[in-house]
Design a protein around this motif. Structure first.
Motif, mmCIF file in Angstrom:
data_model
loop_
_atom_site.group_PDB
_atom_site.id
_atom_site.type_symbol
_atom_site.label_atom_id
_atom_site.label_comp_id
_atom_site.label_asym_id
_atom_site.label_seq_id
_atom_site.Cartn_x
_atom_site.Cartn_y
_atom_site.Cartn_z
ATOM 1 N N ILE A 128 0.873 -1.172 0.000
ATOM 2 C CA ILE A 128 0.000 0.000 0.000
ATOM 3 C C ILE A 128 0.911 1.223 0.000
ATOM 4 C CG2 ILE A 128 -1.664 1.333 1.351
ATOM 5 C CD1 ILE A 128 -2.545 -1.430 2.570
ATOM 6 N N ASN A 130 1.040 5.079 0.301
ATOM 7 C CA ASN A 130 0.294 6.269 0.694
ATOM 8 C C ASN A 130 0.999 7.522 0.186
ATOM 9 O OD1 ASN A 130 -1.873 5.037 2.170
ATOM 10 N ND2 ASN A 130 -0.399 4.534 3.755
ATOM 11 N N LYS A 131 0.255 8.585 0.059
ATOM 12 C CA LYS A 131 0.800 9.852 -0.452
ATOM 13 C C LYS A 131 0.568 10.951 0.575
ATOM 14 C CE LYS A 131 1.039 8.421 -4.987
ATOM 15 N NZ LYS A 131 2.229 7.822 -5.441
ATOM 16 N N TRP A 132 1.153 10.767 1.757
ATOM 17 C CA TRP A 132 0.977 11.743 2.825
ATOM 18 C C TRP A 132 1.800 12.992 2.549
ATOM 19 C CZ3 TRP A 132 -3.008 9.782 4.957
ATOM 20 C CH2 TRP A 132 -3.106 8.419 5.233
ATOM 21 N N ASP A 137 0.150 13.592 9.072
ATOM 22 C CA ASP A 137 -0.942 12.920 8.346
ATOM 23 C C ASP A 137 -0.908 11.405 8.502
ATOM 24 O OD1 ASP A 137 -1.664 15.434 7.395
ATOM 25 O OD2 ASP A 137 -0.572 15.185 5.496
ATOM 26 N N VAL A 138 0.257 10.868 8.830
ATOM 27 C CA VAL A 138 0.436 9.411 8.902
ATOM 28 C C VAL A 138 -0.277 8.875 10.142
ATOM 29 C CG1 VAL A 138 2.116 7.526 9.003
ATOM 30 C CG2 VAL A 138 2.671 9.621 7.739
ATOM 31 N N THR A 142 -4.561 1.604 11.563
ATOM 32 C CA THR A 142 -5.626 1.626 10.567
ATOM 33 C C THR A 142 -6.558 0.430 10.802
ATOM 34 O OG1 THR A 142 -4.341 0.270 9.035
ATOM 35 C CG2 THR A 142 -4.115 2.676 8.813
ATOM 36 N N TYR A 166 0.869 -1.724 12.802
ATOM 37 C CA TYR A 166 1.033 -0.709 11.755
ATOM 38 C C TYR A 166 2.509 -0.387 11.550
ATOM 39 C CZ TYR A 166 -0.009 3.107 8.602
ATOM 40 O OH TYR A 166 -0.064 3.908 7.479
ATOM 41 N N GLN A 170 4.825 -0.941 8.168
ATOM 42 C CA GLN A 170 5.713 0.073 7.583
ATOM 43 C C GLN A 170 7.135 -0.479 7.466
ATOM 44 O OE1 GLN A 170 4.945 2.992 10.679
ATOM 45 N NE2 GLN A 170 4.035 4.397 9.188
ATOM 46 N N ILE A 175 3.353 -1.246 3.835
ATOM 47 C CA ILE A 175 2.865 0.120 3.698
ATOM 48 C C ILE A 175 4.067 1.017 3.458
ATOM 49 C CG2 ILE A 175 1.806 2.053 4.930
ATOM 50 C CD1 ILE A 175 0.094 0.030 6.394
ATOM 51 N N ASP A 177 4.961 4.749 3.747
ATOM 52 C CA ASP A 177 4.467 6.009 4.295
ATOM 53 C C ASP A 177 5.489 7.137 4.198
ATOM 54 O OD1 ASP A 177 1.851 5.402 4.936
ATOM 55 O OD2 ASP A 177 2.268 4.848 7.013
ATOM 56 N N THR A 179 6.759 10.490 3.360
ATOM 57 C CA THR A 179 5.980 11.702 3.097
ATOM 58 C C THR A 179 6.480 12.430 1.853
ATOM 59 O OG1 THR A 179 7.363 12.789 4.759
ATOM 60 C CG2 THR A 179 5.180 12.080 5.463
#
Length: 193
Positions: A128, A130-132, A137-138, A142, A166, A170, A175, A177, A179
């Motif tokens: 996954i 993410n586009k934080w 924002d992270v 979840t 979580y 990462q 994931i 994450d 940024t």
């Protein structure tokens, strides 16, 4: 010009190396490494990640390089020795959880063929990304990390709450994450070396 990294990374060389070479990189087919990261994330509960990273080599030495087959057979004498080892966090519950988790880990390997197949099955073997925009924002957890936590606990694991899960996701790249500002962000792939 120095590279810009995620906000949680300090100037500590061990932090920079972990961020640049491991965090968010998908790890497939290496159950020993997956067990190592699950163990370290559990050890970190209530502490800072840098505290654990600085002790990582001590953990590898103390816990037989995170070999679940070896750890699952630890005796009471081994637990006593670990409780005296100043190179690791000497918390009995955390130490005992590593042994308990090694046994549960082996059961998953038996059932699924590998822990890799089990854990990556939660995301269809696709990370996954993410586009934080910024670190704030992270999320800390979840719905997916809650689901994995619940399943691991049902299978006999401990120190695998949703936040730990979580962080584990990462760590093994389930994931990503990084940024937007980070040179490892998917938005800045062209800057990677």
């Amino acid at each position: 010009m120095s590279k810009e990294r995620c906000a949680w990374v300090s100037e500590e060389p061990v932090y920079i190396a972990y961020h640049d070479k491991e965090w968010g990189n998908p790890v497939f087919g290496d159950d020993r490494y997956l067990f190592e990261m699950l163990t370290l994330e559990g050890a970190q509960a209530g502490l800072s990640w840098i505290t654990i990273l600085k002790r990582r080599e001590n953990y590898r030495r103390a816990f037989d390089n995170f070999e679940p087959d070896v750890i699952a057979d630890y005796s009471d004498e081994k637990i006593k020795a670990l409780m005296q080892d100043e190179g690791i966090i000497r918390n009995r519950r955390k130490i005992e959880s590593v042994i308990k988790n090694a046994k549960a880990f082996k059961q998953i390997q038996k059932e699924f063929g590998s822990f890799d197949h089990y854990v990556w099955g939660f995301v269809g073997r696709e990370p996954i990304v993410n586009k934080w925009e910024k670190h704030e924002d992270v999320p800390a957890q979840t719905e997916l990390s809650k689901q994995i936590s619940k399943d691991l606990k049902k299978r006999g694991f401990s120190f695998v709450g949703p936040v730990i899960c979580y962080s584990f996701m990462q760590a093994i790249g389930m994931i990503n994450d990084h940024t937007a500002n980070c040179f490892l962000s998917e938005n800045k792939k062209d800057l990677r070396n």
